[in-house]
Design a protein around this motif. Structure first.
Motif, short mmCIF file in Angstrom:
data_model
loop_
_atom_site.label_atom_id
_atom_site.label_comp_id
_atom_site.label_asym_id
_atom_site.label_seq_id
_atom_site.Cartn_x
_atom_site.Cartn_y
_atom_site.Cartn_z
N VAL A 259 5.76 -31.97 9.49
CA VAL A 259 6.36 -32.64 10.64
C VAL A 259 7.18 -33.83 10.15
O VAL A 259 8.31 -34.06 10.59
CB VAL A 259 5.28 -33.08 11.65
N LYS A 260 6.60 -34.59 9.21
CA LYS A 260 7.30 -35.74 8.64
C LYS A 260 8.43 -35.28 7.72
O LYS A 260 9.53 -35.86 7.74
CB LYS A 260 6.31 -36.60 7.85
N SER A 291 13.84 -34.86 19.11
CA SER A 291 12.46 -34.38 19.29
C SER A 291 11.64 -34.58 18.03
O SER A 291 10.44 -34.91 18.10
CB SER A 291 12.45 -32.90 19.70
N SER A 292 12.28 -34.42 16.85
CA SER A 292 11.56 -34.64 15.59
C SER A 292 11.16 -36.10 15.42
O SER A 292 10.06 -36.41 14.95
CB SER A 292 12.43 -34.19 14.41
N ALA A 293 12.04 -37.02 15.83
CA ALA A 293 11.72 -38.45 15.77
C ALA A 293 10.54 -38.77 16.68
O ALA A 293 9.63 -39.53 16.30
CB ALA A 293 12.94 -39.27 16.17
N ASN A 296 7.24 -37.69 15.34
CA ASN A 296 6.77 -38.59 14.30
C ASN A 296 6.49 -40.01 14.82
O ASN A 296 6.33 -40.94 14.04
CB ASN A 296 7.78 -38.66 13.16
N ASN A 297 6.45 -40.13 16.16
CA ASN A 297 6.17 -41.42 16.80
C ASN A 297 7.16 -42.50 16.35
O ASN A 297 6.77 -43.62 16.02
CB ASN A 297 4.72 -41.86 16.52
N PHE A 301 13.81 -45.08 16.35
CA PHE A 301 14.81 -44.30 15.61
C PHE A 301 15.52 -43.32 16.54
O PHE A 301 16.74 -43.15 16.47
CB PHE A 301 14.17 -43.54 14.44
N ALA A 302 14.74 -42.68 17.42
CA ALA A 302 15.33 -41.73 18.38
C ALA A 302 16.38 -42.41 19.25
O ALA A 302 17.48 -41.89 19.45
CB ALA A 302 14.24 -41.11 19.25
N GLU A 303 16.03 -43.61 19.76
CA GLU A 303 16.97 -44.33 20.63
C GLU A 303 18.21 -44.77 19.86
O GLU A 303 19.34 -44.64 20.34
CB GLU A 303 16.27 -45.55 21.23
#
Length: 314
Positions: A259-260, A291-293, A296-297, A301-303
């Motif tokens: 996942v990481k 979705s991957s970000a 990984n909680n 980073f996603a934003e």
């Protein structure tokens, strides 16, 4: 000159220019309501009744010019390809010195070629072949083995790449692959001197990852990817799609560490700007990175990714 001024060829070119100038006004969305064939015809031929076959012929000629432009533009952007074309042209001339000079300039371009990829070895094969053609067949100076080796490396790298793609997509494509031939290519890739060629090594790693899900080769590919000068950005981007699929398969089997790893692959793609080889960022890749970000909680980073890369979507 006067006959040309009044010729159908010049009129056709003028009409193509009119068509192009009208169409480009509506770039990039090309609104169909405003771009009807009837409206375009009335602009190009204001005093004539609409003729569909004539309009289709004009579109056909315009498309042919666009295709020629794209082809020439690609050739002019590749100095090595131009040199190889020059060698082919020089060979047809009754001028040995010009032919030899063209080969020399091809060699000079080859030394400056940025990537030692399949294209490099195909070009190397063609240039050595031309060099051998200029030497007496009874001379010890003919580089027959070098010619054969360059061709073999070109074959191995492209065969490995094709099989890697095939095995990676085999379940989704329901494709039947010749595993006996793939095994023969494996054997070639493991033979000296080919096994020591970086282009063979990096494609062999991808092949092993795709066919055998070999984790050791996954790790070795990642090491090579950071310092390689083999794959062009577009090829490296394609390779990373394959690695992401490998991670997905591992995750489905319960190996959560991938996942990481999957997010690290996406970050590599962004850092190296590999996606730029396709012009725009594909919306599927965009969604997968977000979705991957989150998996990984890493919501920050996603934003940040969304804010920075939304404008890169088509």
């Amino acid at each position: 000159t006067k006959s040309f001024e009044t010729s159908s060829i010049k009129n056709k070119l003028n009409n193509i220019i009119k068509l192009y100038n009208e169409i480009k006004k509506y770039y990039p969305h090309f609104n169909r309501d405003r771009l009807s064939k009837e409206k375009l015809f009335s602009i190009i031929y204001p005093d004539e009744k609409y003729n569909d076959s004539r309009m289709r012929a004009l579109f056909s000629h315009t498309l042919a010019l666009a295709e020629n432009y794209l082809s020439l533009n690609e050739t002019f952007s590749n100095n090595l390809a131009m040199r190889l074309n020059l060698i082919d042209a020089a060979k047809k001339k009754d001028d040995v010195s010009f032919y030899i000079s063209a080969i020399k300039r091809g060699n000079d371009s080859l030394k400056l070629h940025e990537h030692r990829d399949g294209e490099y070895y195909n070009s190397l094969f063609r240039i050595i072949q031309e060099e051998n053609n200029t030497i007496s067949q009874f001379s010890n100076a003919r580089k027959i083995q070098q010619e054969a080796d360059a061709l073999t490396v070109y074959y191995i790298t492209n065969a490995l790449r094709t099989f890697a793609t095939g095995f990676n997509r085999q379940s989704s494509l329901a494709a039947e692959l010749n595993t006996e031939l793939a095994k023969k290519v494996e054997e070639l890739a493991e033979m000296p001197p080919f096994k020591n060629v970086p282009a063979v090594q990096i494609h062999y790693a991808l092949y092993r990852i795709s066919r055998y899900h070999d984790e050791n080769y996954f790790n070795s590919f990642m090491e090579m990817a950071g310092k390689q000068n083999v794959l062009k950005p577009s090829e490296l981007y394609e390779a990373f799609h394959l690695l992401v699929n490998y991670c997905v398969l591992k995750i489905l089997k319960g190996e959560k560490k991938y996942v990481k790893t999957k997010l690290e692959l996406y970050k590599f793609i962004l850092e190296r700007k590999l996606w730029e080889s396709e012009g725009n960022l594909n919306y599927v890749i965009f969604n997968n990175i977000v979705s991957s970000a989150l998996e990984n909680n890493q919501p920050d980073f996603a934003e940040s990714f969304i804010n920075s890369y939304s404008c890169q979507l088509n």
